[in-house]
Design a protein around this motif. Structure first.
Motif, PDB file in Angstrom:
ATOM      1  N   MET A   1       0.843  -1.192   0.000  1.00 28.96           N
ATOM      2  CA  MET A   1       0.000   0.000   0.000  1.00 28.96           C
ATOM      3  C   MET A   1       0.878   1.242   0.000  1.00 28.96           C
ATOM      4  SD  MET A   1      -3.014  -1.167  -0.252  1.00 28.96           S
ATOM      5  CE  MET A   1      -3.905   0.387  -0.053  1.00 28.96           C
ATOM      6  N   GLU A   2       0.538   2.190  -0.838  1.00 24.27           N
ATOM      7  CA  GLU A   2       1.373   3.359  -1.027  1.00 24.27           C
ATOM      8  C   GLU A   2       0.545   4.649  -0.977  1.00 24.27           C
ATOM      9  OE1 GLU A   2       4.268   2.946  -4.162  1.00 24.27           O
ATOM     10  OE2 GLU A   2       3.970   0.784  -4.298  1.00 24.27           O
TER      11      GLU A   2
ATOM     12  N   ALA B   1      -0.532  -1.962  -4.851  1.00 24.69           N
ATOM     13  CA  ALA B   1       0.311  -2.583  -5.873  1.00 24.69           C
ATOM     14  C   ALA B   1       0.670  -3.998  -5.441  1.00 24.69           C
ATOM     15  CB  ALA B   1       1.568  -1.760  -6.094  1.00 24.69           C
ATOM     16  N   LYS B   2       0.692  -4.915  -6.384  1.00 26.15           N
ATOM     17  CA  LYS B   2       1.098  -6.296  -6.049  1.00 26.15           C
ATOM     18  C   LYS B   2       2.539  -6.321  -5.566  1.00 26.15           C
ATOM     19  CE  LYS B   2      -2.048  -8.785  -9.143  1.00 26.15           C
ATOM     20  NZ  LYS B   2      -2.592  -7.660  -9.938  1.00 26.15           N
ATOM     21  N   ALA B   3       3.359  -5.447  -6.105  1.00 24.06           N
ATOM     22  CA  ALA B   3       4.747  -5.335  -5.670  1.00 24.06           C
ATOM     23  C   ALA B   3       5.052  -3.869  -5.413  1.00 24.06           C
ATOM     24  CB  ALA B   3       5.683  -5.892  -6.732  1.00 24.06           C
ATOM     25  N   CYS B   4       5.720  -3.584  -4.311  1.00 26.29           N
ATOM     26  CA  CYS B   4       6.056  -2.205  -3.979  1.00 26.29           C
ATOM     27  C   CYS B   4       6.925  -1.612  -5.075  1.00 26.29           C
ATOM     28  CB  CYS B   4       6.814  -2.159  -2.655  1.00 26.29           C
ATOM     29  SG  CYS B   4       5.826  -2.619  -1.224  1.00 26.29           S
ATOM     30  N   SER B   5       6.618  -0.390  -5.482  1.00 28.06           N
ATOM     31  CA  SER B   5       7.343   0.135  -6.626  1.00 28.06           C
ATOM     32  C   SER B   5       7.700   1.607  -6.535  1.00 28.06           C
ATOM     33  CB  SER B   5       6.507  -0.061  -7.891  1.00 28.06           C
ATOM     34  OG  SER B   5       5.353   0.773  -7.853  1.00 28.06           O
ATOM     35  N   ARG B   6       6.882   2.415  -5.885  1.00 25.61           N
ATOM     36  CA  ARG B   6       7.029   3.874  -5.847  1.00 25.61           C
ATOM     37  C   ARG B   6       6.825   4.489  -7.242  1.00 25.61           C
ATOM     38  NH1 ARG B   6      12.653   4.583  -2.404  1.00 25.61           N
ATOM     39  NH2 ARG B   6      12.856   2.374  -1.973  1.00 25.61           N
ATOM     40  N   ARG B   7       6.331   3.715  -8.172  1.00 26.83           N
ATOM     41  CA  ARG B   7       6.138   4.169  -9.554  1.00 26.83           C
ATOM     42  C   ARG B   7       4.651   4.206  -9.877  1.00 26.83           C
ATOM     43  NH1 ARG B   7      10.968   4.803  -8.921  1.00 26.83           N
ATOM     44  NH2 ARG B   7      12.669   3.730  -9.998  1.00 26.83           N
ATOM     45  N   THR B   8       4.192   5.332 -10.377  1.00 25.15           N
ATOM     46  CA  THR B   8       2.763   5.457 -10.644  1.00 25.15           C
ATOM     47  C   THR B   8       2.290   4.456 -11.691  1.00 25.15           C
ATOM     48  OG1 THR B   8       3.213   7.199 -12.258  1.00 25.15           O
ATOM     49  CG2 THR B   8       2.678   7.900 -10.012  1.00 25.15           C
ATOM     50  N   HIS B   9       3.149   4.127 -12.659  1.00 26.51           N
ATOM     51  CA  HIS B   9       2.706   3.252 -13.743  1.00 26.51           C
ATOM     52  C   HIS B   9       2.674   1.785 -13.333  1.00 26.51           C
ATOM     53  CE1 HIS B   9       7.087   2.994 -14.164  1.00 26.51           C
ATOM     54  NE2 HIS B   9       6.908   1.855 -14.790  1.00 26.51           N
ATOM     55  N   LEU B  10       3.141   1.480 -12.125  1.00 27.25           N
ATOM     56  CA  LEU B  10       3.116   0.097 -11.653  1.00 27.25           C
ATOM     57  C   LEU B  10       2.045  -0.130 -10.586  1.00 27.25           C
ATOM     58  CD1 LEU B  10       6.939  -0.687 -11.490  1.00 27.25           C
ATOM     59  CD2 LEU B  10       5.281  -1.322 -13.269  1.00 27.25           C
ATOM     60  N   ILE B  11       1.227   0.875 -10.356  1.00 28.25           N
ATOM     61  CA  ILE B  11       0.148   0.753  -9.377  1.00 28.25           C
ATOM     62  C   ILE B  11      -1.034   0.005  -9.996  1.00 28.25           C
ATOM     63  CG2 ILE B  11      -1.565   2.039  -8.050  1.00 28.25           C
ATOM     64  CD1 ILE B  11       1.254   2.106  -6.855  1.00 28.25           C
ATOM     65  N   ASP B  12      -1.621  -0.884  -9.218  1.00 23.65           N
ATOM     66  CA  ASP B  12      -2.772  -1.638  -9.708  1.00 23.65           C
ATOM     67  C   ASP B  12      -4.087  -0.905  -9.469  1.00 23.65           C
ATOM     68  OD1 ASP B  12      -0.756  -4.122  -8.626  1.00 23.65           O
ATOM     69  OD2 ASP B  12      -1.665  -4.332 -10.614  1.00 23.65           O
TER      70      ASP B  12
ATOM     71  N   TYR C   1       9.858   5.776   3.126  1.00 26.22           N
ATOM     72  CA  TYR C   1       9.407   7.160   2.993  1.00 26.22           C
ATOM     73  C   TYR C   1      10.237   7.918   1.967  1.00 26.22           C
ATOM     74  CZ  TYR C   1       7.090   6.122   7.419  1.00 26.22           C
ATOM     75  OH  TYR C   1       6.310   5.544   8.395  1.00 26.22           O
ATOM     76  N   ALA C   2       9.587   8.849   1.313  1.00 22.95           N
ATOM     77  CA  ALA C   2      10.320   9.807   0.505  1.00 22.95           C
ATOM     78  C   ALA C   2      11.085  10.729   1.448  1.00 22.95           C
ATOM     79  CB  ALA C   2       9.356  10.612  -0.359  1.00 22.95           C
ATOM     80  N   ASP C   3      12.217  11.235   0.975  1.00 20.26           N
ATOM     81  CA  ASP C   3      13.025  12.121   1.828  1.00 20.26           C
ATOM     82  C   ASP C   3      12.237  13.341   2.290  1.00 20.26           C
ATOM     83  OD1 ASP C   3      16.158  11.584   0.025  1.00 20.26           O
ATOM     84  OD2 ASP C   3      15.173  10.438   1.616  1.00 20.26           O
ATOM     85  N   SER C   4      11.328  13.797   1.442  1.00 16.11           N
ATOM     86  CA  SER C   4      10.574  15.016   1.752  1.00 16.11           C
ATOM     87  C   SER C   4       9.645  14.866   2.961  1.00 16.11           C
ATOM     88  CB  SER C   4       9.767  15.447   0.531  1.00 16.11           C
ATOM     89  OG  SER C   4       8.886  14.411   0.129  1.00 16.11           O
ATOM     90  N   VAL C   5       9.296  13.644   3.316  1.00 12.14           N
ATOM     91  CA  VAL C   5       8.355  13.440   4.426  1.00 12.14           C
ATOM     92  C   VAL C   5       8.950  12.640   5.578  1.00 12.14           C
ATOM     93  CG1 VAL C   5       6.454  13.509   2.766  1.00 12.14           C
ATOM     94  CG2 VAL C   5       7.291  11.291   3.584  1.00 12.14           C
ATOM     95  N   LYS C   6      10.152  12.134   5.389  1.00 10.76           N
ATOM     96  CA  LYS C   6      10.778  11.285   6.401  1.00 10.76           C
ATOM     97  C   LYS C   6      10.918  12.038   7.717  1.00 10.76           C
ATOM     98  CE  LYS C   6      13.752   8.658   4.523  1.00 10.76           C
ATOM     99  NZ  LYS C   6      14.983   8.159   3.876  1.00 10.76           N
TER     100      LYS C   6
ATOM    101  N   ALA D   1       5.014   7.633   0.597  1.00 11.78           N
ATOM    102  CA  ALA D   1       5.309   6.576   1.566  1.00 11.78           C
ATOM    103  C   ALA D   1       4.669   5.277   1.110  1.00 11.78           C
ATOM    104  CB  ALA D   1       4.788   6.960   2.951  1.00 11.78           C
ATOM    105  N   LEU D   2       5.245   4.170   1.558  1.00  9.83           N
ATOM    106  CA  LEU D   2       4.631   2.876   1.305  1.00  9.83           C
ATOM    107  C   LEU D   2       4.843   1.962   2.498  1.00  9.83           C
ATOM    108  CD1 LEU D   2       6.893   0.462   0.646  1.00  9.83           C
ATOM    109  CD2 LEU D   2       7.087   1.702  -1.510  1.00  9.83           C
ATOM    110  N   ILE D   3       4.014   0.929   2.565  1.00  6.92           N
ATOM    111  CA  ILE D   3       4.173  -0.096   3.587  1.00  6.92           C
ATOM    112  C   ILE D   3       3.935  -1.447   2.924  1.00  6.92           C
ATOM    113  CG2 ILE D   3       1.757   0.165   4.346  1.00  6.92           C
ATOM    114  CD1 ILE D   3       2.830  -0.427   7.231  1.00  6.92           C
ATOM    115  N   ASN D   4       4.885  -2.342   3.077  1.00 11.53           N
ATOM    116  CA  ASN D   4       4.751  -3.618   2.388  1.00 11.53           C
ATOM    117  C   ASN D   4       3.915  -4.594   3.204  1.00 11.53           C
ATOM    118  OD1 ASN D   4       6.459  -4.681   4.360  1.00 11.53           O
ATOM    119  ND2 ASN D   4       8.253  -4.698   3.031  1.00 11.53           N
TER     120      ASN D   4
END
Length: 121
Positions: free
Chosen positions: A34-35, A98-109, A59-64, A49-52
């Motif tokens: 989940m992202e 996402a089935k697999a964590c990616s941080r990429r918008t095009h890989l979101i389900d 976390y992205a550096d901007s929110v860490k 941010a994401l959690i597997n």
């Protein structure tokens, strides 16, 4: 039918806090990464941010150090606790699966519809 429904957005002053929630249905929530992404006006959607599936956060550096992501698989719900908010955090916030964590918008389900966060100085 898959649905992701966000809530908890709003308007706060700089330094304030908000807690976003995202409830998923129509798919096996616990088996997905989940992202959270966000998109400010005129900018591209960016990873926050994401959690597997093992509850490990990234976390992205901007929110860490200011944001905390968590999930409750019994409630099919994802959370984002946002503290020490800054005006540059102003954006539409989207939850994603996402089935697999990616941080990429095009890989979101799956995507939610978004919830607006506005931080004033």
């Amino acid at each position: 039918q898959v649905q992701l429904v966000e809530s908890g957005g709003g308007s706060v002053q700089a330094g304030g806090s908000l807690r976003l929630s995202c409830t998923g249905s129509g798919y096996r929530f616990s088996r997905y990464c989940m992202e959270w992404f966000r998109q400010a006006p005129g900018k591209e959607r960016e990873f926050s941010a994401l959690i597997n599936t093992y509850d490990d956060p990234t976390y992205a550096d901007s929110v860490k150090g200011r944001f905390t992501i968590s999930r409750d698989n019994d409630k099919n719900t994802l959370y984002l606790q946002m503290n020490d908010l800054k005006p540059e955090d102003t954006a539409m916030y989207y939850c994603a699966a996402a089935k697999a964590c990616s941080r990429r918008t095009h890989l979101i389900d799956y995507w939610g519809q978004g919830t607006q966060v506005t931080v004033s100085s």
